[in-house]
Design a protein around this motif. Structure first.
Motif, mmCIF file in Angstrom:
data_model
loop_
_atom_site.group_PDB
_atom_site.id
_atom_site.type_symbol
_atom_site.label_atom_id
_atom_site.label_comp_id
_atom_site.label_asym_id
_atom_site.label_seq_id
_atom_site.Cartn_x
_atom_site.Cartn_y
_atom_site.Cartn_z
ATOM 1 N N HIS A 130 0.832 -1.204 0.000
ATOM 2 C CA HIS A 130 0.000 0.000 0.000
ATOM 3 C C HIS A 130 0.869 1.256 0.000
ATOM 4 O O HIS A 130 0.580 2.236 -0.701
ATOM 5 N N SER A 131 1.949 1.207 0.798
ATOM 6 C CA SER A 131 2.864 2.352 0.849
ATOM 7 C C SER A 131 3.512 2.593 -0.504
ATOM 8 O O SER A 131 3.624 3.734 -0.971
ATOM 9 N N SER A 134 1.052 4.107 -2.894
ATOM 10 C CA SER A 134 0.857 5.531 -2.600
ATOM 11 C C SER A 134 2.002 6.353 -3.183
ATOM 12 O O SER A 134 1.782 7.430 -3.750
ATOM 13 N N LYS A 135 3.240 5.824 -3.037
ATOM 14 C CA LYS A 135 4.391 6.530 -3.592
ATOM 15 C C LYS A 135 4.298 6.605 -5.109
ATOM 16 O O LYS A 135 4.584 7.643 -5.711
ATOM 17 N N ARG A 137 1.586 6.571 -6.930
ATOM 18 C CA ARG A 137 0.559 7.555 -7.294
ATOM 19 C C ARG A 137 1.094 8.980 -7.139
ATOM 20 O O ARG A 137 0.815 9.849 -7.968
ATOM 21 N N ARG A 138 1.858 9.206 -6.056
ATOM 22 C CA ARG A 138 2.409 10.540 -5.835
ATOM 23 C C ARG A 138 3.417 10.904 -6.917
ATOM 24 O O ARG A 138 3.398 12.015 -7.457
#
Length: 471
Positions: A130-131, A134-135, A137-138
């Motif tokens: 998940h982390s 998220s990275k 996507r960022r």
């Protein structure tokens, strides 16, 4: 070919079985094999140790007697694999596979494997995944921001010959990858032209990296441009950081305020332009980047060269394609279309209806000497919108005294707003006619009004109607 003896075949089979047994016992995960009825045939050591059972005593027993909550015998009956299932074993939630082994369409055995010692490991992996997502996507969002350009050639507003020729030059520049040097006073739209060139070219889907050479501290400029490796300096990220030239691979690098680039950085930039390769600060790995360079400045680079503040060789490397944007005061015919565009843009941002502007106010804006160019015009219009009382911008709403109008604050000589507007309008009419060589069509275009209205206003203010006109 010599046939193998029965003894050698038996030996080979034993060696093969021994190898398979070694593989089975050396699996990092627990494994068990049963027949179709659930009777245990094989149990490897990691699984036996986890279960706390003896391997020899477990062989030949029903799987349910060896492993709690097992479904191996059920899979043997259904023939349907059960993958990534959760099973409670010895007070722990375990991820398991149960796979039917078939021969001629019939289940002859079931292979079971414990994939993780505890479900908490899966949770940890899920958290890491998940982390990472998220990275990603960022980074994707940052990359899209880098690649996005707000301005295109259609965003360049103007009807003057100078602007139309510049747009054509920009279109020509977009078709190749040669360096471009854009010059012009502050507020003339150098960034707009840079983005438009990028957007019109083959690199438009790649990053557009903008760097303001005057805004980055001298000590940080090199690491900002070329990036840095781990431990390059105190406070550096442990993972290092890519620089703008690295991020701009396949895209466009826009160096704004190039005249403010420190002298000691100029040879390094020259090398990157010539070789398209560089090293990170504190690193020794050569990084190659295929980028297109556009530079801009409001300074006279040749004057800087004569004073020893800018390298001549760098200037020649940058000045392959040159675009010089004239100030707004030298192209008053662009004021009216710019005013209309800016007012429409303000209305769009605020969600309100477009605001009108009186002919007198437009004339005053056209006659004004725009030292701050389009940026100043935008500021004046925003202030006028805040000051206006009616439904249109009038001369009294403008935050400057129109050219040629003198306001007397002597109590006995106060002029009315109507007189001020009339004076400003007459002054603007004279200025436009003079600029257009008394060509009424051109003068009307400069003022942003129809030629019929121009004649009416000339008659109103007693200006001569005779003289050169357009057909």
């Amino acid at each position: 070919m010599k046939e193998k003896s029965p003894q050698s075949e038996i030996l080979a089979m034993r060696e093969q079985l021994e190898l398979l047994q070694l593989i089975f016992n050396n699996l990092p995960s627990g494994a068990m094999v049963t027949d179709a009825d659930g009777i245990v045939n094989h149990l490897n050591k990691p699984y036996a140790d986890f279960l706390g059972v003896d391997i020899e005593k477990s062989i030949g027993r029903h799987c349910a007697e060896v492993v709690e909550n097992t479904r191996m015998h059920i899979v043997g009956q259904t023939g349907v694999a059960e993958i990534n299932q959760i099973q409670m074993i010895r007070g722990q939630n375990i991820v398991v596979h149960r796979i039917p082994i078939k021969k001629d369409g019939r289940v002859i055995a079931v292979f079971g494997m414990v994939m993780f010692q505890d479900i908490s490991e899966v949770v940890k992996l899920s958290g890491k995944l998940h982390s990472l997502e998220s990275k990603v996507r960022r980074y994707e969002k940052e990359l899209m921001n880098l690649r996005s350009t707000r301005f295109t050639l259609a965003s360049i507003i103007g009807i003057s010959t100078a602007i139309l020729e510049l747009k054509q030059q920009a279109l020509t520049a977009a078709a190749n990858s040669a360096p471009v040097l854009i010059t012009g006073e502050s507020g003339t739209g150098k960034e707009l032209f840079a983005q438009a060139i990028h957007h019109a070219g083959p690199r438009k889907l790649q990053p557009f990296i903008q760097i303001n050479c005057a805004a980055i501290p001298k000590d940080l400029l090199e690491s900002e441009l070329f990036g840095y490796d781990r431990g390059a300096f105190t406070g550096a990220l442990s993972s290092g950081k890519p620089g703008k030239f690295e991020l701009g691979d396949q895209g466009t690098i826009f160096l704004d305020e190039i005249g403010d680039l420190p002298l000691e950085m100029q040879p390094k930039l020259l090398r990157v332009l010539e070789e398209k390769c560089f090293e990170r600060v504190g690193g020794n790995k050569l990084i190659r980047s295929d980028f297109r360079l556009i530079a801009a400045t409001n300074q006279d680079l040749e004057a800087l060269i004569s004073r020893g503040h800018f390298r001549k060789d760098l200037f020649y490397r940058l000045n392959v394609i040159s675009l010089s944007i004239p100030p707004l005061r030298e192209r008053p015919e662009d004021v009216a279309p710019l005013v209309r565009h800016l007012l429409a843009e303000f209305a769009r941002r605020s969600g309100c209806a477009a605001v009108r502007i009186s002919a007198e106010a437009m004339a005053a804006l056209t006659a004004h000497s725009w030292q701050g160019n389009v940026r100043e015009l935008s500021n004046v219009l925003e202030r006028a919108l805040l000051a206006m009382k009616g439904e249109e911008i009038r001369v009294a709403d403008l935050p400057f005294v129109p050219k040629g109008v003198r306001l007397s604050w002597n109590e006995t000589e106060i002029e009315s707003i109507r007189d001020i507007q009339a004076h400003a309008e007459k002054t603007a009419l004279r200025a436009a006619l003079n600029k257009a060589g008394n060509n009424k069509a051109k003068a009307a275009a400069l003022l942003g009004i129809h030629r019929t209205l121009l004649y009416k206003k000339m008659k109103k203010h007693g200006l001569p109607l005779h003289g050169r006109d357009s057909m």
